[in-house]
Design an enzyme around this catalytic site. Structure first.
Site, PDB file in Angstrom:
ATOM      1  N   GLU A 192      45.434  24.617  36.182  1.00 25.83           N
ATOM      2  CA  GLU A 192      45.888  24.757  34.732  1.00 25.83           C
ATOM      3  C   GLU A 192      47.724  24.104  34.464  1.00 25.83           C
ATOM      4  O   GLU A 192      48.197  23.396  34.778  1.00 25.83           O
ATOM      5  CB  GLU A 192      45.571  25.155  33.712  1.00 25.83           C
ATOM      6  CG  GLU A 192      46.495  25.125  32.390  1.00 25.83           C
ATOM      7  CD  GLU A 192      45.118  23.284  32.017  1.00 25.83           C
ATOM      8  OE1 GLU A 192      44.420  23.527  31.997  1.00 25.83           O
ATOM      9  OE2 GLU A 192      46.571  22.141  32.310  1.00 25.83           O
ATOM     10  N   LYS A 239      51.282  21.742  42.558  1.00 29.31           N
ATOM     11  CA  LYS A 239      50.872  20.072  42.575  1.00 29.31           C
ATOM     12  C   LYS A 239      50.953  19.561  43.312  1.00 29.31           C
ATOM     13  O   LYS A 239      50.370  17.759  44.134  1.00 29.31           O
ATOM     14  CB  LYS A 239      51.723  20.016  41.741  1.00 29.31           C
ATOM     15  CG  LYS A 239      53.197  19.815  40.960  1.00 29.31           C
ATOM     16  CD  LYS A 239      53.790  20.866  40.775  1.00 29.31           C
ATOM     17  CE  LYS A 239      54.429  21.318  40.441  1.00 29.31           C
ATOM     18  NZ  LYS A 239      55.588  22.469  39.206  1.00 29.31           N
ATOM     19  N   VAL A 279      58.394  31.633  39.069  1.00 26.11           N
ATOM     20  CA  VAL A 279      56.298  31.626  38.469  1.00 26.11           C
ATOM     21  C   VAL A 279      55.657  33.009  38.721  1.00 26.11           C
ATOM     22  O   VAL A 279      54.470  33.829  37.778  1.00 26.11           O
ATOM     23  CB  VAL A 279      55.399  30.558  38.919  1.00 26.11           C
ATOM     24  CG1 VAL A 279      54.008  30.869  37.937  1.00 26.11           C
ATOM     25  CG2 VAL A 279      56.000  29.323  39.067  1.00 26.11           C
ATOM     26  N   GLY A 292      53.342  22.668  32.324  1.00 31.27           N
ATOM     27  CA  GLY A 292      53.405  23.954  31.982  1.00 31.27           C
ATOM     28  C   GLY A 292      52.639  24.359  31.383  1.00 31.27           C
ATOM     29  O   GLY A 292      51.132  25.030  31.781  1.00 31.27           O
ATOM     30  N   LYS A 294      52.140  15.568  39.966  1.00 33.02           N
ATOM     31  CA  LYS A 294      51.327  15.439  38.390  1.00 33.02           C
ATOM     32  C   LYS A 294      50.347  14.567  37.893  1.00 33.02           C
ATOM     33  O   LYS A 294      48.960  14.420  37.658  1.00 33.02           O
ATOM     34  CB  LYS A 294      52.074  15.886  37.221  1.00 33.02           C
ATOM     35  CG  LYS A 294      53.037  17.293  37.920  1.00 33.02           C
ATOM     36  CD  LYS A 294      54.142  17.682  36.748  1.00 33.02           C
ATOM     37  CE  LYS A 294      55.056  19.353  37.065  1.00 33.02           C
ATOM     38  NZ  LYS A 294      55.653  18.885  36.656  1.00 33.02           N
ATOM     39  N   GLU A 306      61.963  23.299  40.872  1.00 29.32           N
ATOM     40  CA  GLU A 306      61.113  23.356  41.909  1.00 29.32           C
ATOM     41  C   GLU A 306      62.234  23.730  43.696  1.00 29.32           C
ATOM     42  O   GLU A 306      63.550  24.212  42.879  1.00 29.32           O
ATOM     43  CB  GLU A 306      60.643  22.150  43.037  1.00 29.32           C
ATOM     44  CG  GLU A 306      59.612  21.762  42.207  1.00 29.32           C
ATOM     45  CD  GLU A 306      58.640  22.027  41.378  1.00 29.32           C
ATOM     46  OE1 GLU A 306      58.125  23.165  42.666  1.00 29.32           O
ATOM     47  OE2 GLU A 306      58.333  22.929  40.346  1.00 29.32           O
TER      48      GLU A 306
HETATM   49  P1  NAP Z   1      60.022  30.718  43.862  1.00 31.22           P
HETATM   50  O1  NAP Z   1      61.023  31.057  42.269  1.00 31.22           O
HETATM   51  O2  NAP Z   1      60.636  29.232  45.029  1.00 31.22           O
HETATM   52  O3  NAP Z   1      58.819  31.536  44.098  1.00 31.22           O
HETATM   53  C1  NAP Z   1      58.107  31.344  45.597  1.00 31.22           C
HETATM   54  C2  NAP Z   1      58.074  32.830  45.804  1.00 31.22           C
HETATM   55  O4  NAP Z   1      56.932  32.583  46.734  1.00 31.22           O
HETATM   56  C3  NAP Z   1      58.842  33.700  46.256  1.00 31.22           C
HETATM   57  O5  NAP Z   1      59.149  35.169  45.573  1.00 31.22           O
HETATM   58  C4  NAP Z   1      58.619  33.598  48.014  1.00 31.22           C
HETATM   59  O6  NAP Z   1      59.379  34.685  48.367  1.00 31.22           O
HETATM   60  C5  NAP Z   1      57.346  33.519  48.531  1.00 31.22           C
HETATM   61  N1  NAP Z   1      57.209  33.221  48.996  1.00 31.22           N
HETATM   62  C6  NAP Z   1      57.129  31.310  49.497  1.00 31.22           C
HETATM   63  N2  NAP Z   1      56.670  30.559  51.095  1.00 31.22           N
HETATM   64  C7  NAP Z   1      56.116  31.800  50.887  1.00 31.22           C
HETATM   65  C8  NAP Z   1      55.553  32.655  52.370  1.00 31.22           C
HETATM   66  N3  NAP Z   1      55.482  31.712  53.444  1.00 31.22           N
HETATM   67  N4  NAP Z   1      54.661  33.228  52.204  1.00 31.22           N
HETATM   68  C9  NAP Z   1      55.009  34.592  51.519  1.00 31.22           C
HETATM   69  N5  NAP Z   1      55.813  34.297  50.370  1.00 31.22           N
HETATM   70  C10 NAP Z   1      56.146  32.939  50.734  1.00 31.22           C
HETATM   71  O7  NAP Z   1      59.384  29.598  43.007  1.00 31.22           O
HETATM   72  P2  NAP Z   1      58.401  29.412  41.608  1.00 31.22           P
HETATM   73  O8  NAP Z   1      59.245  28.476  40.783  1.00 31.22           O
HETATM   74  O9  NAP Z   1      58.463  30.457  40.972  1.00 31.22           O
HETATM   75  O10 NAP Z   1      57.217  27.989  41.628  1.00 31.22           O
HETATM   76  C11 NAP Z   1      55.895  28.719  42.398  1.00 31.22           C
HETATM   77  C12 NAP Z   1      55.078  27.664  42.328  1.00 31.22           C
HETATM   78  O11 NAP Z   1      54.172  27.229  40.917  1.00 31.22           O
HETATM   79  C13 NAP Z   1      55.181  25.998  43.033  1.00 31.22           C
HETATM   80  O12 NAP Z   1      53.948  25.702  43.522  1.00 31.22           O
HETATM   81  C14 NAP Z   1      55.684  25.328  41.483  1.00 31.22           C
HETATM   82  O13 NAP Z   1      55.361  23.909  42.121  1.00 31.22           O
HETATM   83  C15 NAP Z   1      54.670  25.663  41.087  1.00 31.22           C
HETATM   84  N6  NAP Z   1      55.332  26.091  39.094  1.00 31.22           N
HETATM   85  C16 NAP Z   1      55.978  26.239  39.129  1.00 31.22           C
HETATM   86  C17 NAP Z   1      57.032  26.044  38.067  1.00 31.22           C
HETATM   87  C18 NAP Z   1      58.108  26.728  37.222  1.00 31.22           C
HETATM   88  O14 NAP Z   1      58.521  26.416  36.119  1.00 31.22           O
HETATM   89  N7  NAP Z   1      59.066  27.241  38.267  1.00 31.22           N
HETATM   90  C19 NAP Z   1      55.847  25.338  36.728  1.00 31.22           C
HETATM   91  C20 NAP Z   1      55.399  25.030  37.130  1.00 31.22           C
HETATM   92  C21 NAP Z   1      54.408  25.100  38.670  1.00 31.22           C
HETATM   93  P3  NAP Z   1      60.467  35.251  48.286  1.00 31.22           P
HETATM   94  O15 NAP Z   1      60.988  35.423  47.441  1.00 31.22           O
HETATM   95  O16 NAP Z   1      60.632  36.391  49.494  1.00 31.22           O
HETATM   96  O17 NAP Z   1      61.544  34.046  49.852  1.00 31.22           O
HETATM   97  N1  HSE Z   2      60.124  22.055  38.372  1.00 32.60           N
HETATM   98  C1  HSE Z   2      59.300  21.759  37.606  1.00 32.60           C
HETATM   99  C2  HSE Z   2      59.369  21.369  36.525  1.00 32.60           C
HETATM  100  C3  HSE Z   2      57.913  22.734  37.406  1.00 32.60           C
HETATM  101  O1  HSE Z   2      60.814  20.922  35.834  1.00 32.60           O
HETATM  102  O2  HSE Z   2      58.905  20.217  35.575  1.00 32.60           O
HETATM  103  C4  HSE Z   2      57.197  22.212  35.981  1.00 32.60           C
HETATM  104  O3  HSE Z   2      56.237  22.250  37.254  1.00 32.60           O
END
Ligand code: NAP
Ligand code: HSE
Length: 430
Positions: A131, A107, A17, A136, A207, A192
């Site tokens: 949001e 969330k 993200v 998404g 959610k 996730e």
């Molecule tokens: P991700 O790819 O695992 O990225 C997490 C990022 O946060 C990484 O850059 C990580 O750093 C950093 N991070 C984690 N813990 C940290 C800490 N303690 N201190 C500093 N940096 C830290 O996760 P993501 O998929 O982008 O999701 C991020 C958020 O958005 C979550 O809350 C998720 O539920 C939400 N979300 C995700 C999606 C989706 O489609 N992926 C959709 C809606 C909402 P490093 O890279 O250095 O490890």
């Molecule tokens: N892991 C979540 C999903 C990301 O698959 O819907 C979006 O919130």
């Protein structure tokens, strides 16, 4: 650039993200200035590992030191895109206490500590927007918080997890193996960091807790949500569902009833001709029903880099307008009430189940008798196959109290003619 005012921001997280948000903010720079009259600049990006190469975020912006962000008075907006409870909770609270506006996609955090964080935002006159935390790219939070507030909502249901919808689509349409489908969903950035959250229904449950809290103006937290994931579903369940004209989806549903709020997530058989059956891959769909608005449905990409970034940046523009019009933190939190949340046993469902039974006269009548004695009505019963003296019975019940259904299953399991009960899945409809 049109704006002569610059609004500075920091990202917490540069994963799926975070990279999407950085990329979209760069692509939209001129448009943001046109729409708001100000430039939007991301100054710092907090990560765990500053040495790791990032797809979109330049290395020179990376830091692993939160102090560099919280102590920088120039930074007005913090975008929390790390996930998890801690340190995200502490960072958001500190940001709000120093008067920074916050946008989050988290969330997990809001479904457990939302009430406390919204209070914190209000007390500090700050925005806390989220949001991207639900469904998404579908702007369902805004719909529930604003457009539908006069609708007297009584029900919100739908598909709110992209990963499981993607997995079930691949298993149903391509006969793909569960592990392979999960691996692909992870590669595509839908899952996730710990995909247990997705496949066990916890992500959808979080959610649902957030949507129920907004829709019914009552604080519902994740531990109050009944969750059942997709990990126990088999290829045989999917084949049987197809044979009976259904597809299996992971459905979340919350209802406002006279005696409390019902909120649950579980796999469900959806009739093939129902609009939810056509919601495939990483798409999500949310149905709402209100006494005034009747039915409405919203559909869009529920996960992934750019769809999620679009929801985050929508919030950023909103916050920028609030900063520029000095109106941050003016929207009242809707988590004030604490209505009871009903136990799943006190809710009604229809069930599909398969019973392997010794093929002898009277067996079906016995089973029907036990279900009937427990107030479980049968809508459909079919004997599918009989081999080596064992028959496969498929039963679809009418709407029944879940506690009555569970009682009857316990009795059936103790009968000597019953060789096994499997494929117990809830069925859409009343
Ligand atoms: P991700 O790819 O695992 O990225 C997490 C990022 O946060 C990484 O850059 C990580 O750093 C950093 N991070 C984690 N813990 C940290 C800490 N303690 N201190 C500093 N940096 C830290 O996760 P993501 O998929 O982008 O999701 C991020 C958020 O958005 C979550 O809350 C998720 O539920 C939400 N979300 C995700 C999606 C989706 O489609 N992926 C959709 C809606 C909402 P490093 O890279 O250095 O490890
Ligand atoms: N892991 C979540 C999903 C990301 O698959 O819907 C979006 O919130």
């Amino acid at each position: 650039m049109e704006g002569n005012r610059t609004i500075h921001a920091a990202l917490l997280g540069a994963g799926t993200v975070g990279n999407g948000v950085y990329k979209l903010a760069a692509q939209m720079r001129e448009e943001i200035a046109q729409r708001t009259g100000a430039d939007f600049v991301i100054d710092r990006v907090l990560v765990r590992d500053v040495t790791k190469e990032r797809e979109d975020v330049p290395r020179e912006l990376l830091t692993d030191d939160w102090r560099e962000i919280i102590e920088d008075e120039k930074i007005e907006i913090v975008l929390e895109l790390m996930g998890g409870i801690e340190p995200a909770r502490t960072y958001i609270r500190e940001a709000l206490r120093t008067g920074k506006q916050v946008v989050t996609a988290n969330k997990d955090l809001l479904a457990e500590h939302g009430a406390e964080l919204f209070r914190e935002a209000q007390e500090n006159g700050c925005d806390l927007q989220f949001e991207a935390a639900v469904a998404g790219a579908i702007p369902i939070v805004r719909m529930l918080k604003k457009s539908l507030t006069a609708s007297q909502l009584t029900e919100v249901m739908g598909i709110v997890n992209g990963t499981t919808n993607y997995i079930l689509t691949r298993m149903t349409e391509d006969g793909m193996d569960y592990q392979e489908a999960l691996r692909m969903a992870t590669e595509l950035g839908y899952a996730e960091p710990d995909p247990t959250s997705d496949v066990e229904g916890y992500d959808a449950g979080r959610k649902l807790a957030i949507m129920a809290s907004i829709a019914f103006q009552s604080n519902v937290t994740f531990p109050q949500v009944y969750t059942e994931g997709i990990t126990k579903l088999t290829a045989e369940d999917i084949r049987y569902a197809k044979e009976f004209g259904y597809v299996i989806k992971l459905i979340g549903m919350t209802r406002l009833e006279e005696d409390g709020i019902e909120v649950k997530v579980h796999p469900m058989l959806i009739p093939e001709q129902h609009p939810l059956a056509a919601v495939r891959d990483s798409f999500n769909a949310v149905f709402v029903h209100g006494l005034a608005c009747d039915d409405a449905m919203f559909m869009g990409r529920g996960a992934g880099k750019m769809p999620t970034a679009s929801a985050v940046m929508g919030d950023v523009l909103d916050v920028m307008h609030h900063i520029l019009s000095a109106s941050c933190g003016k929207v009242k939190s809707s988590y004030d009430r604490q209505l009871p949340v009903k136990a799943v046993s006190e809710t009604k469902s229809r069930f599909f189940l398969r019973i392997r039974v010794t093929d002898r006269p009277g067996a079906l009548a016995n089973i029907a008798g036990i279900l009937g004695n427990n107030d479980v009505s049968i809508a459909q019963a079919v004997q599918k196959r009989s081999r080596d003296g064992v028959a496969d019975l498929v039963i679809i019940t009418g709407p029944v109290w879940e506690r009555h259904f569970n009682d009857s299953i316990r009795i059936l399991e103790g009968m000597s003619v019953i060789r096994g009960i499997s494929g117990i899945i809830r069925v859409y409809g009343n």
